[in-house]
Every structure is written in C-alpha cells, then in structure tokens.
Design a protein around this motif. Structure first.
Motif: not given
Length: 140
Positions: A46-52, A94-95, A101-108, A118-122
């Motif tokens: 949920l926090i990451y941005g993908v369905p469980a 580590s960037l 992560d951003l690419v993965l959740i946006l592509s999902a 949250l990923h952008g702030v990270s």
C-alpha cells in the motif's frame, strides 16, 4: 601523507556533526520500512504503490524489505566507521532505488499521487543528504 588515510577535510563524521545524526536517522527510516515489508507485506505494498499480491508475490515485497534493511546497514556502518565522502557516494548511488521504484509504480498504473510523491521525496532526501555530505563546509 599516508595513502590509506582520508583526504584532509574529508574525514569521518563525529557525534558533534549533525550530518552523522541525519544519516543515522535515514538508516532508521529504512530499517523501519524493512521491518514493515518483512512483517506486513500488504501494508508495505500500500505504501509502495502497488496492489498487495497473494502467494509468491509477497516474496517480492519481502525482497524490498531486505533491500531496505541492507541500505540501512550500509548507511549506518559507513556513517560510523568510514568517511563522509563514502557515505555521500553510497547515498548518491542509492538514488537508483527511488528512480527505479518510480518507474515501476508508474508503469503499473496503480499508484496514487501520494505514493508517487513519497518516492519523489525519498529521491530528494537522498540527493540533498548526499550533497550536504559532499560539501567540505558542513554548515547548514
């Protein structure tokens, strides 16, 4: 000058240096995220941005937890026992994590705006902390 010693002005972080505590704080955040993904993968998703996912898909979420735990330990170990330059290099490298992560959740296509943010702030926190550590003059 001994080639094994850190360059002048690029030494170890000390307890009096606010940057040491900032890095240790980041390490603590990543350790908490790791614990979350390992103990409660559905909440981590949920926090990451993908369905469980169910079944074996939870293993991938736990792998994210292991990744975050390793990053926390790298950061803490380097902050305590290496040079600030080494910590800055690891933070900058580590960037790749929030970028991927951003690419993965946006592509999902399943992430809400706050999950993307949250990923952008990270990424921003990692980049700014790396730059802060890389500066010779450590004043805020």
């Amino acid at each position: 000058m001994d080639p094994r010693s850190p360059p002048p002005g690029d030494g170890r972080l000390t307890p009096a240096d606010l940057r040491l505590w900032a890095v240790l704080g980041l390490a603590l955040v990543f350790l908490a995220l790791a614990a979350l993904f390992l103990a409660a993968p559905a909440l981590g998703a949920l926090i990451y941005g993908v369905p469980a996912p169910e079944g074996i898909g939870r293993t991938a979420l736990r792998a994210i937890g292991a990744r975050d735990a390793a990053l926390a330990l790298y950061l803490a170990g380097l902050a305590l026992f290496s040079t600030r330059r080494a910590v800055a290099i690891v933070l900058a490298a580590s960037l790749v994590i929030p970028a991927c992560d951003l690419v993965l959740i946006l592509s999902a296509g399943t992430a809400a705006w706050w999950q993307v943010a949250l990923h952008g702030v990270s990424a921003g926190v990692l980049a700014l902390t790396a730059l802060w550590l890389a500066r010779r003059n450590h004043s805020a």
